[in-house]
Design an enzyme around this catalytic site. Sequence first.
Site, short mmCIF file in Angstrom:
data_model
loop_
_atom_site.label_atom_id
_atom_site.label_comp_id
_atom_site.label_asym_id
_atom_site.label_seq_id
_atom_site.Cartn_x
_atom_site.Cartn_y
_atom_site.Cartn_z
N SER A 110 33.18 42.27 46.47
CA SER A 110 34.09 43.03 45.60
C SER A 110 33.39 43.48 44.32
O SER A 110 32.35 44.12 44.39
CB SER A 110 35.32 42.17 45.33
OG SER A 110 36.40 42.99 45.06
N HIS A 127 41.07 41.30 51.97
CA HIS A 127 39.97 41.32 50.99
C HIS A 127 39.48 39.88 50.77
O HIS A 127 40.18 39.08 50.15
CB HIS A 127 40.55 41.90 49.70
CG HIS A 127 39.56 42.19 48.64
ND1 HIS A 127 38.50 43.06 48.82
CD2 HIS A 127 39.47 41.77 47.34
CE1 HIS A 127 37.82 43.15 47.69
NE2 HIS A 127 38.39 42.38 46.78
C1 GTR Z 1 40.04 45.08 42.23
C2 GTR Z 1 39.26 46.30 41.88
C3 GTR Z 1 38.20 46.53 42.89
C4 GTR Z 1 37.49 45.26 43.33
C5 GTR Z 1 38.35 44.01 43.24
C6 GTR Z 1 37.65 42.65 43.14
O1 GTR Z 1 41.10 44.88 41.40
O2 GTR Z 1 40.19 47.33 41.84
O3 GTR Z 1 37.32 47.52 42.42
O4 GTR Z 1 36.29 45.10 42.71
O5 GTR Z 1 39.16 44.02 42.15
O6 GTR Z 1 36.64 42.49 42.47
O7 GTR Z 1 38.23 41.72 43.70
#
Ligand code: GTR
Length: 422
Positions: free
Chosen positions: A262, A403
Amino acid sequence: MRNNLIASLALLSVCIPAASQGHPDANFDEAKVPKYTLPDPLTLQNGDKVKDAHTWVNKRRPEILAMYQEDVFGHSPAAPAKLEYEVVSVEKQALGGKAVRKLITLSLAGKKVNLLLYLPAGATKPVPVFAGLWFAGNQTVALDPGVPLSEEWSTDRTAHKIIHKTAAESSRGKCAQQWQVDQILAHGYGLAIVYYEEIEPDIPGALTYGIRPLFFKPGQTIPLASEWGAIGAWAWSLSRVMDYLERDRDVDAKRVALIGHSRLGKTALWAGAQDTRFSIVISNESGEGGAAISRRDFGERTKDLNTHFPHWFDSNFSQYNDRENSMPFDSHMLLSLIAPRGLYVASAEGDQWSDPRGEFLGAVNAGPVYELLGKKGLGTDRMPAVHQPIMHDIAYHIRAGKHDVTAYDWDQYLKFATTQWK
Ligand code: GTR
């Protein structure tokens, strides 16, 4: 779709910070992605074509790197003349005898940062290592109490206060499944990990608690528009981890794979782009500002990044809010800076905010640079189905689920690294 997004964000593991909630007009419909034209990584700014490796290495690569330094992540300070560090402890029988555990303190411009290093016990020669930053203290990947509890950072939004406290013992081993330490060790590899908020807390306004002010010129109070953001600071610190790994005789520093998830995937890409000592770079769901093509209006956009996370990038980056088509670069060019080294881009089906197809297309379009350097790109522009990895010198997979970093992801990364390191 938007409800799905919010539901999947709500399910995020406790190991990963809460993601931003998107915005009401975010597009999640592939049919509504407007057409765009990508800049050519193999055309110099003067219009000449790059036809050989020499021109790539000496002219085009520096041009692309300079664009990212100026307009995206910001310029970072030079490496220190000498890395200051202390090996605090070496435990030869860690993790039930499976690992040697070293605790190292790096001194980054005077700020102490803890590096946790696991190496397979009984190794008879220097071992390859996976290195990365993580969202929580080192104890969250370590089941054994030999690893001290970290400091934790959070905000009290109502009181506008940044809170600094020590992690609870109950956090030990909490994120272990996201690192698959046993699998890594069983392959004969090590793991080097740092809690990223020791470098700079991931909170807008926390600048003064991190390393960036330690590099200010006299009288300076904020970074210049083209100076490093927090991602730059985290990435710079990964190079300091590499400085240490080069000095550790138990580590094969020619075979270090950088991995990040991420925002830390964006960080791994930027660190690997600048520092060619990393032999493999793995981007796990790095999304917008990482592997995903910014020109695609799908999921998160440049403006979302600069609005929700103003501390991540340099301030020049906000000139591209709602103007992605004017970027003289796009994510395929960031990815091409990893060439000819191993590059793995991974997505998750349930992580539409990161734009899986955009991540795939970033990897596809870095391919011509790999081919120029005699390496193999993805070799297709057809996105594979879930759980059908493509593995050449650029690798890609999309898996089912949210995610996260899972055992499935690690199985692929270990396989990829083993092939690359042969
Ligand atoms: C989210 C962000 C992403 C991603 C994510 C993370 O909120 O919008 O770009 O990087 O965080 O780091 O879990």
